[in-house]
Design a protein around this motif. Structure first.
Motif, short mmCIF file in Angstrom:
data_model
loop_
_atom_site.label_atom_id
_atom_site.label_comp_id
_atom_site.label_asym_id
_atom_site.label_seq_id
_atom_site.Cartn_x
_atom_site.Cartn_y
_atom_site.Cartn_z
N ASP A 72 99.96 -37.94 50.48
CA ASP A 72 98.85 -38.90 50.53
C ASP A 72 97.63 -38.37 49.81
O ASP A 72 96.96 -39.08 49.05
N ILE A 73 97.36 -37.08 50.05
CA ILE A 73 96.16 -36.49 49.44
C ILE A 73 96.32 -36.43 47.92
O ILE A 73 95.43 -36.85 47.17
N VAL A 74 97.49 -35.95 47.47
CA VAL A 74 97.70 -35.82 46.02
C VAL A 74 97.67 -37.19 45.36
O VAL A 74 97.09 -37.37 44.27
N GLU A 75 98.25 -38.18 46.03
CA GLU A 75 98.27 -39.53 45.47
C GLU A 75 96.84 -40.07 45.31
O GLU A 75 96.49 -40.67 44.29
N THR A 76 96.02 -39.83 46.31
CA THR A 76 94.63 -40.32 46.25
C THR A 76 93.88 -39.61 45.13
O THR A 76 93.13 -40.23 44.37
N ILE A 77 94.09 -38.30 45.02
CA ILE A 77 93.42 -37.56 43.96
C ILE A 77 93.87 -38.07 42.59
O ILE A 77 93.08 -38.24 41.66
N ASN A 78 95.15 -38.38 42.50
CA ASN A 78 95.69 -38.91 41.26
C ASN A 78 94.99 -40.22 40.89
O ASN A 78 94.68 -40.47 39.73
N GLY A 79 94.74 -41.04 41.90
CA GLY A 79 94.04 -42.31 41.66
C GLY A 79 92.63 -42.06 41.13
O GLY A 79 92.15 -42.77 40.24
N LEU A 80 91.96 -41.05 41.68
CA LEU A 80 90.60 -40.74 41.23
C LEU A 80 90.59 -40.26 39.79
O LEU A 80 89.74 -40.62 38.98
N LEU A 81 91.60 -39.44 39.49
CA LEU A 81 91.71 -38.94 38.13
C LEU A 81 91.98 -40.10 37.18
O LEU A 81 91.39 -40.18 36.08
N ILE A 189 95.78 -26.90 49.50
CA ILE A 189 94.64 -26.15 48.94
C ILE A 189 94.61 -26.32 47.42
O ILE A 189 93.54 -26.50 46.83
N ALA A 190 95.77 -26.31 46.80
CA ALA A 190 95.82 -26.51 45.34
C ALA A 190 95.29 -27.90 44.98
O ALA A 190 94.57 -28.07 44.00
N ALA A 191 95.66 -28.90 45.80
CA ALA A 191 95.16 -30.26 45.56
C ALA A 191 93.64 -30.29 45.70
O ALA A 191 92.92 -30.89 44.89
N ASN A 192 93.16 -29.61 46.72
CA ASN A 192 91.72 -29.53 46.97
C ASN A 192 91.01 -28.88 45.78
O ASN A 192 89.94 -29.31 45.35
N ASP A 193 91.65 -27.86 45.24
CA ASP A 193 91.09 -27.15 44.09
C ASP A 193 90.99 -28.08 42.88
O ASP A 193 90.01 -28.07 42.14
N THR A 194 92.02 -28.93 42.73
CA THR A 194 92.00 -29.87 41.61
C THR A 194 90.84 -30.85 41.77
O THR A 194 90.15 -31.20 40.80
N VAL A 195 90.62 -31.28 43.01
CA VAL A 195 89.49 -32.18 43.27
C VAL A 195 88.19 -31.50 42.83
O VAL A 195 87.35 -32.10 42.16
N GLY A 196 88.05 -30.23 43.20
CA GLY A 196 86.85 -29.49 42.82
C GLY A 196 86.67 -29.46 41.31
O GLY A 196 85.57 -29.63 40.80
N ARG A 197 87.77 -29.28 40.59
CA ARG A 197 87.68 -29.22 39.12
C ARG A 197 87.29 -30.59 38.55
O ARG A 197 86.52 -30.68 37.59
N ILE A 198 87.81 -31.65 39.16
CA ILE A 198 87.43 -33.00 38.69
C ILE A 198 85.93 -33.22 38.90
O ILE A 198 85.21 -33.69 38.02
N PHE A 199 85.47 -32.88 40.10
CA PHE A 199 84.06 -33.09 40.40
C PHE A 199 83.16 -32.27 39.47
O PHE A 199 82.16 -32.75 38.96
N ARG A 200 83.57 -31.02 39.23
CA ARG A 200 82.74 -30.16 38.39
C ARG A 200 82.66 -30.70 36.95
O ARG A 200 81.63 -30.62 36.29
N LEU A 201 83.77 -31.29 36.52
CA LEU A 201 83.82 -31.85 35.17
C LEU A 201 82.72 -32.89 34.99
O LEU A 201 82.07 -32.97 33.95
N ILE A 202 82.50 -33.68 36.01
CA ILE A 202 81.51 -34.75 35.92
C ILE A 202 80.10 -34.22 36.20
O ILE A 202 79.16 -34.49 35.46
N VAL A 203 79.98 -33.46 37.27
CA VAL A 203 78.64 -33.10 37.74
C VAL A 203 78.02 -32.01 36.88
O VAL A 203 76.85 -32.08 36.52
N ASP A 204 78.81 -31.01 36.50
CA ASP A 204 78.23 -29.93 35.71
C ASP A 204 77.85 -30.40 34.31
O ASP A 204 76.91 -29.92 33.71
N GLY A 205 78.61 -31.38 33.81
CA GLY A 205 78.24 -31.96 32.52
C GLY A 205 78.50 -31.04 31.34
O GLY A 205 78.12 -31.35 30.22
N ASP A 206 79.16 -29.90 31.58
CA ASP A 206 79.42 -29.03 30.44
C ASP A 206 80.51 -29.63 29.56
O ASP A 206 80.67 -29.26 28.41
#
Ligand SMILES: [Fe+2]
Length: 696
Positions: A72-81, A189-206
């Motif tokens: 469920d978690i991975v599927e939801t993250i996939n949707g966000l991506l 935890i790996a899924a959670n880490d991917t979420v963090g990378r997605i968020f950083r991609l947007i918020v950090d703006g680098d």
């Protein structure tokens, strides 16, 4: 093994119980702080009873999520991506590489002969400038397109890492065996880490801020529509629109994400909320004194946020305030109507009372209340008083109740996943640099302080639903007819109370059986201990005046409170994160301009845009809200769905009361569905949408 109380076991079984509990105590150990170390600096989250997780105390494998949960978690993250990919893909298709042709300079046919040379020079100059601009524009758009492709590639890489997670899950499940719990924890935890990378991609703006800006995912908003457009493939919440009407603002107090603060005014308004009685009467056609005396005046007070220290990370200075707002029942005496707002606890020249006839300034005042409500919601109502309230009970239950204690058996499904999601929060969501740090108004230390104070000042008994509603003076539908949260929650509390009492009566014949239950008494002692659960206001007076549980009635209330908090109360605050709070303009987790200090008649409706989060923070709030608020794992009352053993309760005497509980939940479902035909829909507490436990 058939459930039994320790006093009914043989000496041999009692010895076995003691050995199991001794092992559990080393596995489920208490801590009251978590230290974060980063680049030489140390920050400490303290004052909360948490599970120790370190080299000596690995996370207990029994507390890891299940395979379905991880899916469920991975599927939801996939949707966000997918949402991000679509935003960027749209950009390449329609926005970035298409430009208007520059308008050619006019022909100078009417120029006099003497001026023709000068006119020709001017034309050539204009043409050269136009061509140069055009070249720059093309280069810019080529760069933009290249950046869009590069960003798209980075998103694709993230997608591949999610695919790899799913492949690992499929591989394990395809082998026909239950996946090892530690692997599931690792995958989560790996899924959670991917979420963090997605968020950083947007918020950090680098990652190519120019692309993100063109895609409407970064920078200041120039219209409210830009916030709605970010949803693309997700339904835009119903609260989206041209601002927040007074009716919707009032409804948020009784059926929003945080319907837990509305309080009837008794006697008089607080002295530090000096509402002008003349203005009140002019706006409501009743005197303030009459409204209060008749029980028609209500307030919300965000005093708990008074000490928030605001942060300027990661997208500029954020603002916070601790408002008070006054509501009155409207002419139908059914619905609340907002009348006055004060954006701080100490009134004065720069903290005036704003009134509902003050145009755009009033709209700003409501926005700042909404933002305060969002901060209160996440820190206190959600994190502090559901997730972290249940945590010590999970730990104490494993430490003190043997697995075949009837209470252990009853509570276990209502604790599923809680330690894991809380631990994930401690190491990511509420860690320095995590979602709470970035999105909410305060610094992370300041926010930890708010959470710690909320938990530390908890009065467990006073927090039980009937007592909490009575304390706020909102328990009487005759006085406050439209309060969907209260009406539905009361039904659910009643259903759980009936089930719990029937279940407990199977094992506890009388109050003496409760008092004689040594494991239960150890459970209470562990929960109230300063070096243990630190739960305040918990327990009845026991021997030597120490907290204990000595009556069946109090035990039933405690268990109902735990079951209700883990299921209905958490659902109340968790799921609107998706269908209300993910639209930042409705409930910004921080404001980005200071609260108004005076009425400004010149202010226009667009002024609100400067106070709203920049688009990247709104997008972060969108994604986090969708992630946390759209995973419904397990269902209230369905103990059989999540456990391999069927029926879950081995004791055959349980089946009849359980069937009655399930039948009552079905009845509650129908009652709420019927109510929703009459009132504005409030579907949050439909039993079919309430998971058994806090697992997201
Ligand atoms: Fe939650």
């Amino acid at each position: 093994m058939t459930p039994s109380l320790p006093q009914h076991d043989t000496d041999e079984l009692r010895g076995a119980r003691a050995r199991v509990l001794a092992a559990a105590k080393s596995q489920f150990a208490w801590t009251h702080s978590h230290v974060y170390e980063s680049q030489g600096s140390t920050q400490t989250l303290s004052g909360l009873p948490l599970l120790v997780v370190d080299a000596e105390h690995p996370f207990p494998s029994t507390q890891n999520p299940t395979a379905v949960q991880v899916f469920d978690i991975v599927e939801t993250i996939n949707g966000l991506l997918g949402l991000l990919v679509i935003n960027v893909a749209d950009l390449v298709d329609v926005g970035a590489v298409r430009t208007e042709r520059p308008t050619p300079p006019p022909h100078a046919t009417a120029s006099p002969p003497a001026g023709r040379l000068a006119a020709l020079r001017e034309r050539i100059g204009d043409t050269v400038d136009a061509v140069r601009d055009r070249v720059h524009e093309v280069v810019h758009h080529v760069e933009l397109a290249e950046h869009a492709v590069a960003l798209w590639r980075r998103l694709t890489e993230l997608r591949h890492s999610l695919d790899a997670l799913l492949d690992r899950l499929e591989g394990v499940l395809g082998a026909g065996e239950l996946p090892p719990p530690n692997l599931l924890g690792e995958l989560a935890i790996a899924a959670n880490d991917t979420v963090g990378r997605i968020f950083r991609l947007i918020v950090d703006g680098d990652a190519f801020p120019d692309v993100l800006e063109h895609a409407g995912l970064r920078g200041p908003a120039s219209s409210l529509e830009q916030y709605g457009r970010q949803f693309q493939t997700f339904p835009v919440p119903n609260v989206a629109g041209n601002g927040m009407s007074d009716a919707l603002f009032a409804r948020m107090r009784v059926a929003g994400p945080n319907p837990l603060l509305i309080t009837r005014v008794v006697g008089a308004l607080p002295e530090h909320f000096p509402v002008d009685p003349v203005r009140f009467e002019a706006l409501t056609r009743q005197t303030l004194a009459d409204a209060i005396a008749a029980g028609r005046a209500y307030v919300v007070d965000y005093a708990a946020l008074a000490d928030v220290v605001t942060s300027d990370q990661p997208a500029g200075q954020k603002y916070s305030c601790a408002p008070l707002a006054l509501f009155v029942l409207d002419a139908t005496r059914k619905h609340l109507r907002p009348i006055a707002i004060q954006l701080g606890q100490q009134p004065g020249p720069t903290v005036p009372v704003f009134y509902c006839d003050e145009g755009a300034t009033w709209e700003l005042a409501k926005l700042h209340v909404q933002s305060a409500d969002g901060n209160y919601h996440e820190l206190i109502s959600h994190l502090g008083l559901t997730h972290l309230l249940i945590e010590p009970f999970v730990i104490a239950t494993h430490r003190n109740l043997a697995p075949h204690h009837p209470l252990f058996r009853l509570l276990l499904p209502h604790f599923q996943g809680t330690l894991f999601i809380n631990w994930s929060a401690v190491v990511s969501l509420i860690a320095p640099g995590g979602g709470v740090d970035q999105l909410l108004a305060g610094t992370i230390e300041s926010d930890w302080g708010v959470v710690g104070t909320a938990f530390g000042s908890l009065d467990f008994d006073a927090h039980m639903l009937p007592a909490a509603l009575a304390a706020r003076g909102v328990d009487d539908p005759a006085l406050l007819p439209d309060y969907p949260y209260r009406d539905d929650a009361v039904l659910l509390w009643g259903a759980m109370d009936g089930w719990v009492r029937e279940y407990l009566s199977l094992y506890y014949a009388d109050d003496a059986a409760v008092a004689d239950d040594t494991e239960l008494q150890a459970w209470v002692a562990d929960l109230v201990a300063r070096e243990g659960g630190c739960v305040g206001g918990f327990g009845e007076p026991g021997p030597a005046g120490l907290p204990a549980i000595v009556t069946r009635d109090y035990l039933a209330k405690v268990v109902t409170m735990l079951m209700f908090t883990a299921s209905a109360q958490h659902a109340t605050v968790n799921f609107p994160q998706c269908y209300v709070m993910s639209y930042a303009p409705a409930m910004p987790l921080a404001t980005y301009a200071p609260p108004p200090t005076r009425v400004d008649p010149e202010l226009t409706a667009d002024a609100i845009l400067a106070h709203l989060p920049p688009l990247q923070m709104a997008n972060y709030q969108l994604m986090l809200g969708q992630l946390l608020g759209s995973i419904y794992f397990t269902r209230l009352g369905r103990y059989d769905l999540q456990h391999a053993s069927s029926p879950y309760f081995a004791d055959p005497r349980v089946s009849a009361p359980l069937r009655r509980f399930q039948a009552r939940l079905a009845e509650v479902e129908r009652i709420i569905a019927d109510r929703n035909l009459e009132r504005g829909p409030y579907e949050t507490l439909l039993p079919s949408r309430i998971p058994q436990s806090i697992n997201i």
